[in-house]
Design an enzyme around this catalytic site. Structure first.
Site, PDB file in Angstrom:
ATOM      1  N   ASP A  65       0.862  -1.186   0.000  1.00 53.60           N
ATOM      2  CA  ASP A  65       0.000   0.000   0.000  1.00 53.60           C
ATOM      3  C   ASP A  65       0.898   1.234   0.000  1.00 53.60           C
ATOM      4  OD1 ASP A  65      -2.728   0.818   0.226  1.00 53.60           O
ATOM      5  OD2 ASP A  65      -2.409   1.378   2.306  1.00 53.60           O
TER       6      ASP A  65
ATOM      7  N   TYR B 157       2.399   4.844   1.090  1.00 48.93           N
ATOM      8  CA  TYR B 157       2.390   5.595   2.350  1.00 48.93           C
ATOM      9  C   TYR B 157       1.233   6.600   2.313  1.00 48.93           C
ATOM     10  CZ  TYR B 157       7.160   3.819   3.030  1.00 48.93           C
ATOM     11  OH  TYR B 157       8.263   3.021   3.196  1.00 48.93           O
TER      12      TYR B 157
ATOM     13  N   PHE C 151       8.019   1.203  -0.689  1.00 51.95           N
ATOM     14  CA  PHE C 151       9.006   1.395   0.380  1.00 51.95           C
ATOM     15  C   PHE C 151       9.765   2.722   0.291  1.00 51.95           C
ATOM     16  CE2 PHE C 151       8.635  -3.306   0.385  1.00 51.95           C
ATOM     17  CZ  PHE C 151       8.282  -3.499   1.711  1.00 51.95           C
TER      18      PHE C 151
ATOM     19  N   HIS D  81       8.429  -9.634   6.708  1.00 50.12           N
ATOM     20  CA  HIS D  81       8.330  -8.226   6.309  1.00 50.12           C
ATOM     21  C   HIS D  81       9.347  -7.400   7.110  1.00 50.12           C
ATOM     22  CE1 HIS D  81       6.578  -4.244   5.631  1.00 50.12           C
ATOM     23  NE2 HIS D  81       5.985  -4.782   4.575  1.00 50.12           N
TER      24      HIS D  81
END
Length: 223
Positions: free
Chosen positions: A66, A68, A79, A188
């Site tokens: 998703d 930010y 990321f 993760h």
């Protein structure tokens, strides 16, 4: 809708843009905007991952979930945050692993564009999000689009490294033909799970070893 996406991707994905699910995404985003909602990343950066990493240049696929949802952070690369924004916690852990794995000096910024320009497709499963509301666009059809992207890379390219970090990303493994690609899985990098196998995974050096073995220039991970 005229999707502003790199020509190589437009050719590979052209059949998607007129499918009902994609037209639904477009309608949903227009409705959100008309209702005064703030959507990240800004419209011109929605397909940034594709525009920075053309289809024929893809060497590594890194899958995020998703964008930010904070102001000024998302710019269409998973990321990654825009220059001037502090690296978020997951990215801090990615940098820690890079430092341990290949000795990379830990950068003070969080902009991963340099990776994307070398062939790292920084793909979020959802390409948009409503401001301050994580996962708010996760059910509007984006996953159908990005699943197709993964499948097209798997079907039409060879010797690509897929980095699947966390349960969500690992659920995409079935889309990948592992007879001609390398799939690397780990926890993760979030602070909640990084110690469960992400830190110490050495995915960056493993990816480069695989690329080199197959006659492909490795990624310069330094930033």
């Amino acid at each position: 809708m005229d999707v502003k996406i790199n020509e190589s991707w437009k050719a590979v994905l052209k059949s998607e843009f007129n499918k009902p699910y994609f037209l639904q995404i477009v309608t949903f985003l227009r409705t959100e905007k008309m209702a005064g909602k703030t959507i990240y990343p800004p419209g011109q950066l929605m397909f940034n991952a594709f525009n920075t990493t053309p289809f024929d240049d893809v060497k590594v696929v890194l899958l995020g979930q998703d964008p930010y949802h904070g102001q000024g952070q998302a710019h269409g690369l998973c990321f990654s945050v825009q220059t001037g924004v502090n690296p978020p916690p997951s990215l801090v852990n990615i940098y820690k692993e890079l430092n341990t794995d290949i000795g990379m000096k830990i950068p003070e910024h969080g902009n991963l564009t340099k990776w994307a320009e070398q062939g790292v497709l920084l793909l979020n499963a959802s390409l948009t999000v409503r401001a301050t509301e994580p996962m708010s666009h996760s059910k509007i059809g984006w996953s159908e689009f990005t699943d197709t992207v993964i499948k097209k890379v798997s079907d039409q390219r060879k010797h690509v490294v897929f980095l699947l970090w966390g349960k969500f990303a690992q659920e995409k493994q079935s889309l990948i033909d592992e007879t001609k690609h390398l799939v690397l899985k780990a926890a993760h990098p979030s602070p909640f799970s990084a110690n469960n196998g992400f830190l110490g995974c050495r995915h960056f050096s493993k990816a480069n070893e695989y690329l080199t073995q197959n006659g492909i220039d490795p990624i310069d991970w330094s930033l």
